[in-house]
Each structure stands twice: as structure tokens, then as C-alpha cells.
Design a protein around this motif. Structure first.
Motif, mmCIF file in Angstrom:
data_model
loop_
_atom_site.group_PDB
_atom_site.id
_atom_site.type_symbol
_atom_site.label_atom_id
_atom_site.label_comp_id
_atom_site.label_asym_id
_atom_site.label_seq_id
_atom_site.Cartn_x
_atom_site.Cartn_y
_atom_site.Cartn_z
ATOM 1 N N SER A 1 -3.719 -13.439 -2.378
ATOM 2 C CA SER A 1 -2.381 -12.920 -2.683
ATOM 3 C C SER A 1 -2.278 -11.431 -2.377
ATOM 4 O O SER A 1 -1.221 -10.946 -1.977
ATOM 5 C CB SER A 1 -1.994 -13.221 -4.132
ATOM 6 N N LEU A 2 -3.374 -10.693 -2.549
ATOM 7 C CA LEU A 2 -3.370 -9.277 -2.176
ATOM 8 C C LEU A 2 -3.168 -9.125 -0.671
ATOM 9 O O LEU A 2 -2.387 -8.286 -0.218
ATOM 10 C CB LEU A 2 -4.676 -8.606 -2.606
ATOM 11 N N ARG B 1 -1.783 -11.308 1.358
ATOM 12 C CA ARG B 1 -0.392 -11.701 1.667
ATOM 13 C C ARG B 1 0.584 -10.572 1.342
ATOM 14 O O ARG B 1 1.538 -10.333 2.071
ATOM 15 C CB ARG B 1 -0.008 -12.970 0.902
ATOM 16 N N SER B 2 0.335 -9.864 0.249
ATOM 17 C CA SER B 2 1.189 -8.743 -0.139
ATOM 18 C C SER B 2 1.132 -7.626 0.906
ATOM 19 O O SER B 2 2.162 -7.052 1.279
ATOM 20 C CB SER B 2 0.762 -8.204 -1.506
ATOM 21 N N VAL B 3 -0.064 -7.323 1.387
ATOM 22 C CA VAL B 3 -0.223 -6.293 2.423
ATOM 23 C C VAL B 3 0.516 -6.728 3.685
ATOM 24 O O VAL B 3 1.269 -5.942 4.279
ATOM 25 C CB VAL B 3 -1.718 -6.024 2.721
ATOM 26 N N ILE B 4 0.327 -7.964 4.107
ATOM 27 C CA ILE B 4 0.987 -8.472 5.319
ATOM 28 C C ILE B 4 2.502 -8.425 5.156
ATOM 29 O O ILE B 4 3.226 -8.013 6.072
ATOM 30 C CB ILE B 4 0.494 -9.895 5.663
ATOM 31 N N SER B 5 2.993 -8.804 3.999
ATOM 32 C CA SER B 5 4.435 -8.782 3.731
ATOM 33 C C SER B 5 4.996 -7.368 3.839
ATOM 34 O O SER B 5 6.054 -7.146 4.437
ATOM 35 C CB SER B 5 4.700 -9.370 2.349
ATOM 36 N N GLN B 6 4.290 -6.407 3.262
ATOM 37 C CA GLN B 6 4.733 -5.006 3.345
ATOM 38 C C GLN B 6 4.728 -4.516 4.786
ATOM 39 O O GLN B 6 5.655 -3.819 5.224
ATOM 40 C CB GLN B 6 3.833 -4.121 2.500
ATOM 41 N N ALA C 1 -1.701 -2.557 -2.306
ATOM 42 C CA ALA C 1 -1.610 -4.003 -2.109
ATOM 43 C C ALA C 1 -0.763 -4.616 -3.217
ATOM 44 O O ALA C 1 0.169 -5.359 -2.949
ATOM 45 C CB ALA C 1 -2.992 -4.640 -2.088
ATOM 46 N N ARG C 2 -1.085 -4.283 -4.451
ATOM 47 C CA ARG C 2 -0.326 -4.765 -5.601
ATOM 48 C C ARG C 2 -1.056 -4.344 -6.869
ATOM 49 O O ARG C 2 -2.272 -4.263 -6.893
ATOM 50 C CB ARG C 2 -0.193 -6.281 -5.547
ATOM 51 N N ASP C 3 -0.319 -4.106 -7.921
ATOM 52 C CA ASP C 3 -0.877 -3.856 -9.257
ATOM 53 C C ASP C 3 -1.972 -2.795 -9.277
ATOM 54 O O ASP C 3 -3.005 -2.975 -9.921
ATOM 55 C CB ASP C 3 -1.423 -5.156 -9.861
ATOM 56 N N GLY C 4 -1.783 -1.703 -8.565
ATOM 57 C CA GLY C 4 -2.759 -0.622 -8.585
ATOM 58 C C GLY C 4 -3.993 -0.860 -7.741
ATOM 59 O O GLY C 4 -4.976 -0.127 -7.862
ATOM 60 N N VAL C 5 -3.980 -1.852 -6.893
ATOM 61 C CA VAL C 5 -5.086 -2.096 -5.962
ATOM 62 C C VAL C 5 -4.684 -1.493 -4.628
ATOM 63 O O VAL C 5 -3.671 -1.874 -4.042
ATOM 64 C CB VAL C 5 -5.376 -3.607 -5.795
ATOM 65 N N TYR C 6 -5.465 -0.531 -4.163
ATOM 66 C CA TYR C 6 -5.140 0.169 -2.923
ATOM 67 C C TYR C 6 -6.048 -0.266 -1.783
ATOM 68 O O TYR C 6 -7.222 -0.555 -1.990
ATOM 69 C CB TYR C 6 -5.260 1.691 -3.123
ATOM 70 N N VAL C 7 -5.476 -0.264 -0.589
ATOM 71 C CA VAL C 7 -6.250 -0.599 0.609
ATOM 72 C C VAL C 7 -7.042 0.629 1.025
ATOM 73 O O VAL C 7 -6.522 1.742 1.063
ATOM 74 C CB VAL C 7 -5.312 -1.040 1.761
#
Length: 156
Positions: free
Chosen positions: A5-6, A8-13, A113-119
Motif C-alpha cells: 500500500s505504501l 501504491r501510494s507513492v505511484i499514485s502521487q 509515502a503515507r503516515d509519516g513514512v518517507y521515501v
């Protein structure tokens, strides 16, 4: 945390940013080729400036498309105990770093990426320190008072 899901979130952004940049590049191209933008004298640079802008925006769009392709090839996998940090790893630092979490990705460092998780990427300063380390190792993160040592709490 679910790495799929992380990702997918990056790809969506990135896809949203690609759409925005593509629209901007097309708008700039239209401005550059518009009859009203034609130079009125040898010092009139409107058309040329718009063309440079369109080329720059098209390059950004191309880079984003490359990032999307790289993320789509990243297969999330579980990292075992003692396994070294590599692409796809979800890394959590100690409580002193406020439990900061990072997803080691192929491109697009700094993106949340989401919820405070950074790439973070292997080519970034933090990524270079994390890449190849294991849970229990120490990394130094720059702070305004100088480097601060943090423990790699977990690698998933």
C-alpha cells in the motif's frame, strides 16, 4: 505496515504529478507555437521562452514517468532478521528519532509515502548511510547542532 500500500501510494502521487506536469508542458508548448507569441522584433523572446519552459516541463514529466516505471517494478518483500537494508526495505529508527520510518525506494526521495513514512533512495545522504546496514546498527543523521547517532530499530 503494508509495503504494497505504501508503494501504491507513492505511484499514485507520482501519477498525479505526471498529469500536472504533462498538462503544464502542453500548455507551454501551445503558448510557444501560438501565432500571437510570434516575435515582433529581434528582442522579443516570448516564443523562445515558452519553448524553453515547455522543454523543461516535458523533461520533468519524462523523469516522473521513469520514476513510476521504477516503482512499478519494485516487488515488496519481507526482510528477515539480520538482513541488510536494500531496495524495498521499510526502516524504522529508534525512539530518539521519534520512530522515523523510511521506505528505501528506487527514486523520488523525500516523498511522503503515507503516515509519516518517507521515501529515501540509496543515492541520498541518509540512504547511503542506511543501505547495507542491519537492525541494531547505528547511523548518523545531520541535525542543526551536528550529526546525531540513531539506532536502526527494525528492517521489514
Amino acid at each position: 505496515m503494508d509495503k504494497s500500500s505504501l508503494i501504491r501510494s507513492v505511484i499514485s502521487q507520482l501519477e498525479a504529478e505526471l498529469a500536472l506536469q504533462t498538462e503544464a508542458a502542453l500548455g507551454s508548448r501551445d503558448e510557444a507555437t501560438n501565432e500571437e507569441s510570434r516575435a515582433e522584433d529581434k528582442y522579443d523572446m516570448r516564443s523562445q521562452s515558452a519553448a524553453y519552459l515547455a522543454a523543461g516541463q516535458a523533461k520533468i514529466a519524462s523523469d516522473i514517468a521513469d520514476a513510476i516505471a521504477a516503482w512499478k517494478t519494485l516487488v515488496p518483500r519481507a526482510f528477515g532478521p539480520g538482513e541488510a537494508i536494500a531496495l524495498g526495505a521499510l526502516v524504522t529508527l529508534d525512539a530518539e528519532a521519534r520512530g522515523a520510518s523510511f521506505l528505501m525506494g528506487p527514486q523520488s526521495g523525500g516523498l511522503e509515502a503515507r503516515d509519516g513514512v518517507y521515501v529515501v533512495t540509496p543515492s541520498s545522504p541518509l540512504g547511503r548511510q542506511l543501505f547495507g546496514r542491519r537492525a541494531g546498527d547505528t547511523v548518523k543523521i545531520a541535525d542543526r547542532l551536528g550529526p546525531v547517532a540513531h539506532l536502526v530499530a527494525s528492517v521489514e
